[in-house]
Scaffold this motif. Structure first.
Motif, PDB file in Angstrom:
ATOM      1  N   VAL A   1       0.933  -0.908 -16.051  1.00 52.12           N
ATOM      2  CA  VAL A   1       1.958  -0.523 -15.081  1.00 52.12           C
ATOM      3  C   VAL A   1       3.268  -1.257 -15.359  1.00 52.12           C
ATOM      4  O   VAL A   1       4.342  -0.649 -15.400  1.00 52.12           O
ATOM      5  N   VAL A   2       3.182  -2.565 -15.568  1.00 54.55           N
ATOM      6  CA  VAL A   2       4.390  -3.357 -15.854  1.00 54.55           C
ATOM      7  C   VAL A   2       4.975  -2.956 -17.211  1.00 54.55           C
ATOM      8  O   VAL A   2       6.192  -2.827 -17.362  1.00 54.55           O
ATOM      9  N   GLY A   3       4.104  -2.737 -18.187  1.00 54.01           N
ATOM     10  CA  GLY A   3       4.569  -2.350 -19.518  1.00 54.01           C
ATOM     11  C   GLY A   3       5.336  -1.047 -19.503  1.00 54.01           C
ATOM     12  O   GLY A   3       6.369  -0.907 -20.170  1.00 54.01           O
TER      13      GLY A   3
ATOM     14  N   ASN B   1       2.359   9.865 -10.333  1.00 54.09           N
ATOM     15  CA  ASN B   1       1.935   8.517 -10.694  1.00 54.09           C
ATOM     16  C   ASN B   1       2.138   7.545  -9.534  1.00 54.09           C
ATOM     17  O   ASN B   1       1.235   6.772  -9.193  1.00 54.09           O
ATOM     18  N   THR B   2       3.304   7.594  -8.915  1.00 55.55           N
ATOM     19  CA  THR B   2       3.590   6.707  -7.785  1.00 55.55           C
ATOM     20  C   THR B   2       2.619   6.961  -6.639  1.00 55.55           C
ATOM     21  O   THR B   2       2.100   6.020  -6.019  1.00 55.55           O
ATOM     22  N   PHE B   3       2.348   8.230  -6.348  1.00 58.79           N
ATOM     23  CA  PHE B   3       1.407   8.583  -5.277  1.00 58.79           C
ATOM     24  C   PHE B   3       0.036   7.960  -5.549  1.00 58.79           C
ATOM     25  O   PHE B   3      -0.558   7.333  -4.672  1.00 58.79           O
ATOM     26  N   PHE B   4      -0.465   8.106  -6.781  1.00 55.71           N
ATOM     27  CA  PHE B   4      -1.792   7.580  -7.086  1.00 55.71           C
ATOM     28  C   PHE B   4      -1.797   6.054  -7.187  1.00 55.71           C
ATOM     29  O   PHE B   4      -2.809   5.417  -6.887  1.00 55.71           O
TER      30      PHE B   4
ATOM     31  N   HIS C   1     -12.743   3.262  -8.979  1.00 56.49           N
ATOM     32  CA  HIS C   1     -12.808   3.418 -10.442  1.00 56.49           C
ATOM     33  C   HIS C   1     -12.155   4.723 -10.876  1.00 56.49           C
ATOM     34  O   HIS C   1     -11.438   4.771 -11.888  1.00 56.49           O
ATOM     35  N   LEU C   2     -12.376   5.787 -10.117  1.00 55.04           N
ATOM     36  CA  LEU C   2     -11.749   7.071 -10.422  1.00 55.04           C
ATOM     37  C   LEU C   2     -10.230   6.969 -10.317  1.00 55.04           C
ATOM     38  O   LEU C   2      -9.501   7.477 -11.176  1.00 55.04           O
TER      39      LEU C   2
ATOM     40  N   ILE D   1      -7.209   7.631 -13.049  1.00 58.06           N
ATOM     41  CA  ILE D   1      -6.087   8.531 -12.783  1.00 58.06           C
ATOM     42  C   ILE D   1      -4.754   7.796 -12.922  1.00 58.06           C
ATOM     43  O   ILE D   1      -3.815   8.311 -13.540  1.00 58.06           O
ATOM     44  N   VAL D   2      -4.661   6.591 -12.365  1.00 55.18           N
ATOM     45  CA  VAL D   2      -3.418   5.818 -12.465  1.00 55.18           C
ATOM     46  C   VAL D   2      -3.116   5.473 -13.919  1.00 55.18           C
ATOM     47  O   VAL D   2      -1.967   5.546 -14.361  1.00 55.18           O
TER      48      VAL D   2
END
Length: 193
Positions: free
Chosen positions: A96-98, A128-131, A154-155, A159-160
């Motif tokens: 996410v940070v990368g 992406n933001t929503f998940f 885990h799912l 997805i994220v």
């Protein structure tokens, strides 16, 4: 100096940045209820500043920069706290940070070599933001409040991960095409088209 009404959305946005500190603190300590309440308030500030800008036209150049920055600060702070609490894997935080660092570096390079960059949020980025938000809530609820089945978390991690990679790639392709057209305009088009 008096606060003008047109600056009210910026003040609301700043409150979201300020709320990040206690949210991260509560989450790190494992105090999930206060963290969730403050997260809900932060979410409401996001909706409120957007409403004020749309309804009354109170947009400012500072606000255009501040609103996405507040969202990123909140999201990265929350992801850091959730990861340090052991609720999410460290590699996901790096992903996410990368992605955010990659896009920041790309936008700076674009501005330096090509020119002003109009950043329109892509649908994959909104997904992406929503998940990402759903994953944080799921991780907190799993251990702190509802004892959810870990398969859902885990799912959401999968997805994220996928939406983070795809959104980073999507912005790279969009900005890359614009840069390509700038440096190598099609026949009959002027430079910088």
């Amino acid at each position: 100096m008096r606060l003008r009404l047109r600056h009210l959305p910026n003040a609301v946005t700043v409150s979201r940045i300020v709320l990040t500190v206690p949210i991260v603190w509560f989450m790190y300590r494992g105090d999930y209820w206060p963290a969730l309440v403050l997260l809900a308030i932060a979410g409401l500030t996001d909706a409120l500043d957007g409403y004020l800008v749309r309804r009354y036209g109170w947009s400012t150049a500072l606000g255009a920069w501040l609103d996405p920055a507040a969202d990123k600060i909140l999201m990265l702070g929350v992801y850091l706290a959730v990861t340090l609490s052991g609720l999410l894997p460290l590699w996901l935080l790096f992903l996410v940070v990368g992605r955010d660092l990659w896009l920041t570096a790309g936008s700076l390079a674009y501005r330096h070599w090509v020119g002003p960059l109009q950043i329109e949020p892509l649908m994959i980025s909104k997904v992406n933001t929503f998940f990402q938000i759903l994953l944080v809530l799921g991780a907190i609820l799993k251990v702190g409040i509802l004892n959810l089945d870990p398969v859902w978390v885990h799912l959401l991690v999968v997805i994220v991960s996928l939406t983070t990679v795809f959104s980073g790639l999507a912005y790279t392709v969009v900005w890359g095409r614009r840069a390509w057209v700038h440096f190598f305009p099609p026949a009959g088009a002027g430079r910088g088209a």
